[in-house]
Enzyme design. Structure first.
Site, PDB file in Angstrom:
ATOM      1  N   HIS A 138       5.889   6.025 -10.371  1.00  0.00           N
ATOM      2  CA  HIS A 138       6.320   7.273 -11.019  1.00  0.00           C
ATOM      3  C   HIS A 138       6.533   8.408 -10.014  1.00  0.00           C
ATOM      4  O   HIS A 138       7.196   9.394 -10.344  1.00  0.00           O
ATOM      5  CB  HIS A 138       5.314   7.714 -12.078  1.00  0.00           C
ATOM      6  CG  HIS A 138       5.385   6.921 -13.349  1.00  0.00           C
ATOM      7  ND1 HIS A 138       6.168   7.293 -14.418  1.00  0.00           N
ATOM      8  CD2 HIS A 138       4.782   5.770 -13.716  1.00  0.00           C
ATOM      9  CE1 HIS A 138       6.026   6.410 -15.404  1.00  0.00           C
ATOM     10  NE2 HIS A 138       5.186   5.471 -14.993  1.00  0.00           N
ATOM     11  N   ASP A 145       7.809   5.892 -18.819  1.00  0.00           N
ATOM     12  CA  ASP A 145       7.030   5.281 -19.903  1.00  0.00           C
ATOM     13  C   ASP A 145       7.636   5.749 -21.221  1.00  0.00           C
ATOM     14  O   ASP A 145       7.718   6.964 -21.473  1.00  0.00           O
ATOM     15  CB  ASP A 145       5.557   5.719 -19.818  1.00  0.00           C
ATOM     16  CG  ASP A 145       4.900   5.252 -18.533  1.00  0.00           C
ATOM     17  OD1 ASP A 145       5.353   4.245 -17.972  1.00  0.00           O
ATOM     18  OD2 ASP A 145       3.940   5.910 -18.090  1.00  0.00           O
ATOM     19  N   GLU A 207       2.767  -4.029 -18.971  1.00  0.00           N
ATOM     20  CA  GLU A 207       2.859  -2.844 -19.840  1.00  0.00           C
ATOM     21  C   GLU A 207       4.158  -2.866 -20.636  1.00  0.00           C
ATOM     22  O   GLU A 207       5.239  -2.812 -20.047  1.00  0.00           O
ATOM     23  CB  GLU A 207       2.816  -1.571 -18.976  1.00  0.00           C
ATOM     24  CG  GLU A 207       1.558  -1.498 -18.151  1.00  0.00           C
ATOM     25  CD  GLU A 207       1.534  -0.319 -17.185  1.00  0.00           C
ATOM     26  OE1 GLU A 207       2.433   0.539 -17.230  1.00  0.00           O
ATOM     27  OE2 GLU A 207       0.595  -0.270 -16.378  1.00  0.00           O
ATOM     28  N   HIS A 210       6.422   0.503 -19.790  1.00  0.00           N
ATOM     29  CA  HIS A 210       6.796   0.988 -18.450  1.00  0.00           C
ATOM     30  C   HIS A 210       8.053   0.270 -17.949  1.00  0.00           C
ATOM     31  O   HIS A 210       8.091  -0.957 -17.870  1.00  0.00           O
ATOM     32  CB  HIS A 210       5.636   0.751 -17.474  1.00  0.00           C
ATOM     33  CG  HIS A 210       5.945   1.151 -16.056  1.00  0.00           C
ATOM     34  ND1 HIS A 210       5.432   2.286 -15.454  1.00  0.00           N
ATOM     35  CD2 HIS A 210       6.729   0.564 -15.108  1.00  0.00           C
ATOM     36  CE1 HIS A 210       5.879   2.370 -14.209  1.00  0.00           C
ATOM     37  NE2 HIS A 210       6.669   1.336 -13.979  1.00  0.00           N
TER      38      HIS A 210
HETATM   39  C1  LIG Z   1      -0.542   3.130 -16.957  1.00  0.00           C
HETATM   40  C2  LIG Z   1       0.835   3.679 -17.005  1.00  0.00           C
HETATM   41  N1  LIG Z   1       0.928   4.988 -17.530  1.00  0.00           N
HETATM   42  C3  LIG Z   1       1.630   3.527 -15.736  1.00  0.00           C
HETATM   43  O1  LIG Z   1       2.461   4.368 -15.486  1.00  0.00           O
HETATM   44  N2  LIG Z   1       1.422   2.471 -14.955  1.00  0.00           N
HETATM   45  C4  LIG Z   1       2.180   2.266 -13.762  1.00  0.00           C
HETATM   46  C5  LIG Z   1       2.081   0.902 -13.211  1.00  0.00           C
HETATM   47  C6  LIG Z   1       1.886   3.286 -12.695  1.00  0.00           C
HETATM   48  O2  LIG Z   1       0.779   3.804 -12.590  1.00  0.00           O
HETATM   49  O3  LIG Z   1       2.809   3.498 -11.904  1.00  0.00           O
HETATM   50 ZN   LIG Z   2       4.572   3.944 -16.205  1.00  0.00          ZN
END
Ligand SMILES: C[C@@H](N)C(=O)N[C@H](C)C(=O)O
Ligand SMILES: [Zn+2]
Length: 245
Positions: A138, A145, A207, A210
């Protein structure tokens, strides 16, 4: 604790990070991590609703695809750009919450318990790494997400909440279920995955919510599906503050 996708080379194309046109989408409000006090201000960021230009174009294409199949439905944006400081905050928060739900006290757990819980957390959250070679997805502006809302703005039931630390979060968790509700959750997850993948995104393996386009995870997953290992990441960490290591 480096993950296989993090070994993928990055050649940043320096596309700008731009504001998501929120009026085109549904949005989780208030923002779930801002509500918890996540420190966006530390990195000079006024909002989580930024993505790289092409990622926004692809998200709009995914929504067009959705609306051609389900008129009036919208993609609901839960989270988008996340500075490394916020990634760290959310990892710490998730670790603390996991202890709480298991009625464990941070000072009284063994180092083995601590390690085991951290491993669970890192199944779902990326490491808050400041190393330019291993950015959290991110923090690149390439990951998002999302879930879906229908024509009456009702959130589509995917069978488990976003960010749950549990096997229910795996995209195919309900795939083989004969229970009618669980069968429906799987169908709903497939609608989401289909429209995102049709617009060029890849889905995180653990997930259902995501997706990313152009980051290391996207390149690594694409290389798993095609021969030749030809994809590298187009986007590395994006920072509004220039002088960080
Ligand atoms: C847990 C979730 N919100 C998320 O974004 N997971 C990914 C893998 C991340 O932390 O980049
Ligand atoms: Zn994510």
């Amino acid at each position: 604790m480096i993950k296989p996708y993090q070994k993928t080379p990055i050649q940043d194309c320096h596309q700008p990070l731009v504001k998501i046109p929120l009026e085109k989408f549904a949005v989780e409000s208030p923002h779930p991590y801002q509500k918890l006090g996540a420190p966006y201000h530390l990195s000079g960021v006024d909002s989580p609703y930024y993505l790289r230009q092409e990622v926004i174009e692809r998200l709009i294409a995914a929504q067009t695809q959705l609306q051609s199949r389900y008129p009036g439905w919208n993609i609901l944006i839960f989270d988008a750009y996340r500075p490394v400081e916020v990634q760290q905050f959310m990892v710490d928060y998730t670790f603390a919450e996991t202890l709480k739900t298991r009625q464990l006290k941070p000072d009284l757990i063994t180092s083995e318990q601590r390690q085991a819980i951290l491993e669970e957390v890192y199944q779902f959250w990326a490491l808050p790494s400041l190393d330019p070679a291993t950015p959290p997805p991110h923090s690149t502006g390439a990951a998002i997400d999302v879930t879906l809302v229908n024509h009456t703005e009702k959130i589509i039931d995917m069978g488990s909440p976003i960010d749950e630390i549990s096997p229910r979060s795996y995209p195919n968790h309900f795939a083989k279920s004969d229970h009618p509700d669980e069968h429906k959750y799987h169908q709903n997850r497939q609608i989401l995955a289909d429209i995102m993948i049709s617009a060029g995104f890849q889905q995180h393996q653990n997930e259902w919510w995501h997706f990313s386009y152009g980051d290391q995870m996207w390149a690594w997953l694409t290389n798993q599906q095609e021969t030749g290992n030809k994809y590298i990441a187009k986007y590395g960490r994006f920072s509004f503050v220039s002088s960080r290591s």
